[in-house]
Scaffold this motif. Structure first.
Motif, short mmCIF file in Angstrom:
data_model
loop_
_atom_site.label_atom_id
_atom_site.label_comp_id
_atom_site.label_asym_id
_atom_site.label_seq_id
_atom_site.Cartn_x
_atom_site.Cartn_y
_atom_site.Cartn_z
N LEU A 106 38.54 35.18 42.62
CA LEU A 106 38.50 35.14 41.16
C LEU A 106 37.36 36.01 40.63
O LEU A 106 37.53 36.73 39.64
CB LEU A 106 38.34 33.71 40.68
CG LEU A 106 39.52 32.76 40.91
CD1 LEU A 106 39.18 31.35 40.45
CD2 LEU A 106 40.76 33.26 40.18
N ALA B 298 38.27 39.63 40.80
CA ALA B 298 39.23 40.00 39.75
C ALA B 298 38.53 40.11 38.39
O ALA B 298 38.79 41.03 37.61
CB ALA B 298 40.36 38.98 39.68
N ALA B 299 37.62 39.17 38.10
CA ALA B 299 36.96 39.15 36.79
C ALA B 299 35.96 40.28 36.64
O ALA B 299 35.76 40.79 35.53
CB ALA B 299 36.27 37.80 36.58
N LEU C 32 37.11 43.34 34.88
CA LEU C 32 37.52 43.20 33.48
C LEU C 32 36.35 43.48 32.54
O LEU C 32 35.18 43.43 32.95
CB LEU C 32 38.04 41.78 33.24
CG LEU C 32 39.25 41.35 34.08
CD1 LEU C 32 39.55 39.87 33.86
CD2 LEU C 32 40.47 42.21 33.75
N SER D 187 47.88 32.80 34.65
CA SER D 187 46.80 33.79 34.49
C SER D 187 46.07 34.04 35.80
O SER D 187 45.64 35.16 36.07
CB SER D 187 45.80 33.30 33.44
OG SER D 187 46.37 33.25 32.15
N LEU D 188 45.95 32.99 36.61
CA LEU D 188 45.20 33.10 37.87
C LEU D 188 46.06 33.64 39.01
O LEU D 188 45.59 33.69 40.16
CB LEU D 188 44.61 31.74 38.24
CG LEU D 188 43.63 31.14 37.22
CD1 LEU D 188 43.09 29.81 37.72
CD2 LEU D 188 42.49 32.10 36.93
N ILE E 8 39.44 35.86 33.00
CA ILE E 8 40.77 36.24 33.47
C ILE E 8 41.84 35.73 32.52
O ILE E 8 42.79 36.44 32.17
CB ILE E 8 41.00 35.69 34.90
CG1 ILE E 8 40.08 36.43 35.90
CG2 ILE E 8 42.46 35.84 35.31
CD1 ILE E 8 40.03 35.77 37.25
N ASN F 38 41.78 37.69 29.10
CA ASN F 38 42.29 39.05 29.22
C ASN F 38 43.78 39.07 29.46
O ASN F 38 44.48 39.99 29.00
CB ASN F 38 41.54 39.79 30.34
CG ASN F 38 40.21 40.35 29.87
OD1 ASN F 38 40.14 41.43 29.31
ND2 ASN F 38 39.15 39.58 30.09
N ARG F 39 44.31 38.07 30.16
CA ARG F 39 45.77 38.03 30.34
C ARG F 39 46.46 37.76 29.01
O ARG F 39 47.49 38.35 28.69
CB ARG F 39 46.16 36.96 31.35
CG ARG F 39 47.68 36.83 31.49
CD ARG F 39 48.09 35.66 32.33
NE ARG F 39 49.53 35.46 32.23
CZ ARG F 39 50.13 34.73 31.29
NH1 ARG F 39 49.40 34.12 30.38
NH2 ARG F 39 51.45 34.59 31.26
#
Length: 460
Positions: free
Chosen positions: A163, A166-167, A170, A321-322, A451, A454-455
């Motif tokens: 996670l 991924a973040a 962003l 989202s995840l 996350i 942003n999704r």
């Protein structure tokens, strides 16, 4: 369980034994780590279309069931391998149940026994592998109870680390931090900012925020600080920043959750968007092959059916989202059958039917499920439950705050899980950190909020 040897003279052609085993993703990961077999087929990954793939079991992991059967049951303790032939006919994925069988075929000189060996998949009886084993039968009788071998915990934080990765790709999440007037409250915001997850705006008493920063050995030079002298005013200012477009998330500092949420719930000036506010713990549980969402364990005390619909929908949206394409939602009760005397079982059945009819969207909902058959495939199959959720839940919906709080804390303090906490249902995600949260939990909470935001918005 008692294990005992079968001596050479006892063994006769036709004698057989079986061993059943559920193949889990963590079994495969442990085998991969022990053997150094890092074939990407054996780990969860994304395919070319971005969909997660289920890991395949290495061939010798499957064959190890035969070795276990020979060494534990037939001929049993004291058995030594001489040779083994294997022919593989099918492949095994995580989540499938297997049954290994050995049958005495013949006896040779000097204590050697020949056995036919096979492994099949439970359900369709597909042959996975077959062959012959030649072993030295035990030379002396051995009898013992099951060995209390140390267990394994698969790597902590592996889900949270994904996670964070991924973040970090962003844009920084503009976050209003309400009353970070104590060390742990300020530290959560600062470490998230240092990792590039958020861009905090600190709201509260400047002298207290400064004192907390000094205690941490940090400088506030790069942070915006807005003076608000009461918790109520600080929370209201955070809501105002959202309306002005200056904040994309709100983070709890050193104040009560009720004081933080009250301005957001105002019907005229708050952050309502049509659903009830609900809380989700995103948990990284050692031994569980995916993040586990627990909801609602912090806000709704005794939710009615309508509230549980929002609890389910908010959790499904977050799970998507995840990266969970079609989240599997297990609605918990004390039993897996509907009991008219147990309201939680009735609500669970209704939620399941509502999802079937499209009133809850984006996920698969099943209930009632007891905790064991929601998260353990073996337990689910023992109870005769074979739906897509039973034993494989991504999201656990609890009957009320008591059960949810106990479950989350049991996972944290006994099962060594880490928990990221967010509130959903508002215009922006609300990050709820606890004083006892570790640095990883605080980072993960910010990552989850980023996350999800942003999704939903594309970063706008």
């Amino acid at each position: 369980m008692i294990f005992e040897s079968r001596m050479y003279d006892e063994l006769q052609p036709g004698m057989s034994a079986e061993l059943r085993r559920l193949c889990t993703a963590d079994d495969i990961y442990a085998f991969v780590a022990a053997t150094g077999n890092h074939n990407p087929m054996h780990v969860e990954r994304a395919d070319d279309a971005g969909h997660k793939t289920v890991p395949y079991a290495p061939g010798l992991f499957v064959a190890s069931m035969i070795s276990s059967l020979l060494g534990s049951i037939l001929p049993g303790p004291g058995t030594r391998y001489k040779d083994q032939s294997l022919s593989f006919q099918n492949y095994v994925k995580a989540g499938e149940e297997l049954i290994a069988k050995v049958t005495v075929a013949s006896k040779e000189a000097e204590g050697v026994v020949v056995l036919n060996t096979e492994v099949r998949r439970v359900g369709d009886e597909a042959l996975i592998c077959e062959g012959k084993a030649r072993v030295h039968a035990p030379e002396k009788y051995i009898r013992y109870e099951e060995i209390d071998a140390p267990g394994l915990i698969v790597q902590r934080h592996r889900h949270f680390e994904k996670l964070l990765e991924a973040a970090e790709d962003l844009p920084e999440l503009k976050t209003a931090v309400v009353c970070p007037e104590e060390q742990t409250a300020l530290e959560g915001a600062m470490i998230a900012a240092e990792r590039g997850l958020i861009r905090p705006i600190l709201i509260g008493k400047p002298e207290k925020i400064e004192a907390a920063a000094k205690a941490l050995g940090k400088s506030l030079a790069d942070y915006e600080v807005l003076e608000m002298m009461t918790h109520r005013d600080a929370a209201r200012q955070a809501v105002a920043l959202v309306h002005e477009g200056r904040a994309q998330a709100i983070m709890k500092g050193h104040l009560h959750t009720d004081d933080l949420l009250r301005p957001m719930l105002d019907k005229q000036t708050g952050l309502r968007v049509g659903r009830r506010f609900t809380h989700v713990f995103v948990m990284d549980v050692p031994g569980v092959s995916h993040p586990l969402l627990v909801t609602d364990a912090a806000i709704n005390i005794a939710p009615d059916l309508a509230t549980k619909v929002d609890i389910c929908q908010n959790a499904i949206d977050l799970a998507i989202s995840l990266g969970m394409e079609t989240p599997k939602v297990g609605v918990l009760s004390a039993v897996e059958t509907v009991n008219p005397s147990m309201p939680s079982s009735i609500d669970a059945a209704l939620l399941s039917k509502m999802a079937e009819r499209g009133q809850i969207k984006g996920g698969v909902v099943d209930g009632p499920l007891a905790m064991d058959n929601a998260v353990d495939i073996g337990a689910a199959r023992t109870k005769g439950l074979r739906g897509p959720v039973a034993g494989q839940a991504d999201v656990l919906v609890v009957p009320g705050i008591d059960a949810g709080n106990m479950l989350a804390k049991q996972l944290a303090y006994i099962s060594h899980a880490e928990a990221a906490g967010v509130v959903l249902g508002a215009r922006v995600p609300v990050i709820l950190n606890s004083r006892s949260d570790s640095a990883m939990a605080r980072l993960a909470s910010a990552a989850v909020a980023s996350i999800h935001w942003n999704r939903l918005t594309g970063g706008n």
